[in-house]
Design an enzyme around this catalytic site. Sequence first.
Site, PDB file in Angstrom:
ATOM      1  N   LYS A  52      -6.833  -4.661  -3.189  1.00  0.00           N
ATOM      2  CA  LYS A  52      -7.452  -5.337  -2.046  1.00  0.00           C
ATOM      3  C   LYS A  52      -8.446  -4.402  -1.369  1.00  0.00           C
ATOM      4  O   LYS A  52      -8.147  -3.219  -1.160  1.00  0.00           O
ATOM      5  CB  LYS A  52      -6.369  -5.801  -1.062  1.00  0.00           C
ATOM      6  CG  LYS A  52      -5.517  -4.677  -0.465  1.00  0.00           C
ATOM      7  CD  LYS A  52      -4.385  -5.274   0.357  1.00  0.00           C
ATOM      8  CE  LYS A  52      -3.585  -4.286   1.136  1.00  0.00           C
ATOM      9  NZ  LYS A  52      -4.270  -3.550   2.184  1.00  0.00           N
ATOM     10  N   ASP A  62       0.793  -1.254   0.000  1.00  0.00           N
ATOM     11  CA  ASP A  62       0.000   0.000   0.000  1.00  0.00           C
ATOM     12  C   ASP A  62       0.823   1.301   0.000  1.00  0.00           C
ATOM     13  O   ASP A  62       0.468   2.264   0.708  1.00  0.00           O
ATOM     14  CB  ASP A  62      -0.951   0.013   1.213  1.00  0.00           C
ATOM     15  CG  ASP A  62      -1.933  -1.146   1.185  1.00  0.00           C
ATOM     16  OD1 ASP A  62      -1.890  -1.943   0.241  1.00  0.00           O
ATOM     17  OD2 ASP A  62      -2.725  -1.255   2.130  1.00  0.00           O
ATOM     18  N   CYS A 106      -1.956  -2.474   7.812  1.00  0.00           N
ATOM     19  CA  CYS A 106      -1.962  -3.391   6.656  1.00  0.00           C
ATOM     20  C   CYS A 106      -0.755  -4.322   6.601  1.00  0.00           C
ATOM     21  O   CYS A 106      -0.878  -5.461   6.143  1.00  0.00           O
ATOM     22  CB  CYS A 106      -2.117  -2.597   5.366  1.00  0.00           C
ATOM     23  SG  CYS A 106      -3.786  -1.928   5.232  1.00  0.00           S
TER      24      CYS A 106
HETATM   25  N1  TIU Z   1      -2.575   0.367   4.302  1.00  0.00           N
HETATM   26  C1  TIU Z   1      -3.025   0.596   5.526  1.00  0.00           C
HETATM   27  O1  TIU Z   1      -2.305   0.408   6.511  1.00  0.00           O
HETATM   28  N2  TIU Z   1      -4.297   1.137   5.655  1.00  0.00           N
HETATM   29  C2  TIU Z   1      -4.701   1.902   6.710  1.00  0.00           C
HETATM   30  O2  TIU Z   1      -5.855   2.298   6.777  1.00  0.00           O
HETATM   31  N3  TIU Z   1      -3.745   2.231   7.645  1.00  0.00           N
HETATM   32  C3  TIU Z   1      -3.882   3.119   8.692  1.00  0.00           C
HETATM   33  O3  TIU Z   1      -2.949   3.192   9.493  1.00  0.00           O
HETATM   34  N4  TIU Z   1      -4.971   3.858   8.794  1.00  0.00           N
END
Ligand code: TIU
Length: 222
Positions: free
Chosen positions: A130, A25, A163
Amino acid sequence: MVWRVKAKPSTYQCDEQSTALIMIDMQRDFLEPGGFGEALGNDVSTLRPVIAVCKDLLELARESNLTIVHTREGHLPDLSDLPETKRNRGEPGQKIGDLGPLGRILIRGSSGHSLMPELAPEKHEYVIDKPGKGAFFATDLHGILERERVTSLILAGVTTEVCVHSTVREANDRGYDCLVIGDACGSYFPDFHSVALKMISAQGGIFGKVTNFLEFSRAVSE
Ligand code: TIU
């Protein structure tokens, strides 16, 4: 070639044929102002130092011919894959699907959803979209890794305790041997970052092992 990486709680061993890099991500929505991360009330500048380490890691993985997988968290434009519970979290007016400076927040195809330009995938690399926090939920990641005969995962990206953690837990339950590159992961909360890494390597490496980019690159170049 077998690599032996100095890691916590003990040496991690893998070889390039059966190892994949999973870059989690690294999207504008989490790293740049005006995206999802900021909509949740976070200071996104805390994640910036991670980009350079991820770039070095990606280059090393390319030179070593590892299977490379980039993931992106996001939802379909009609929000059909977005649970109401997830949409309703956060400040009113700044929900997933709303229009922000980077386009619709966390929606596939918007500019905020795209990967950071420094970490753009190459043609043969996998990109997994995802809807959840873990990269195995509602994706074909497990099938791809099985077809590539991958059993060891090197993990990096954001955020460490959300994530990255969710994906490490899912991967561990599916039998993958996980190594997290700590300084290639980032959190909006420095204390969560360090505790999240400790949670992985504690209890004899309950979910996997943890190292840093320097130790990983040393092992690869030995
Ligand atoms: N990619 C991921 O970690 N999504 C989140 O929403 N992370 C947060 O820390 N909010």
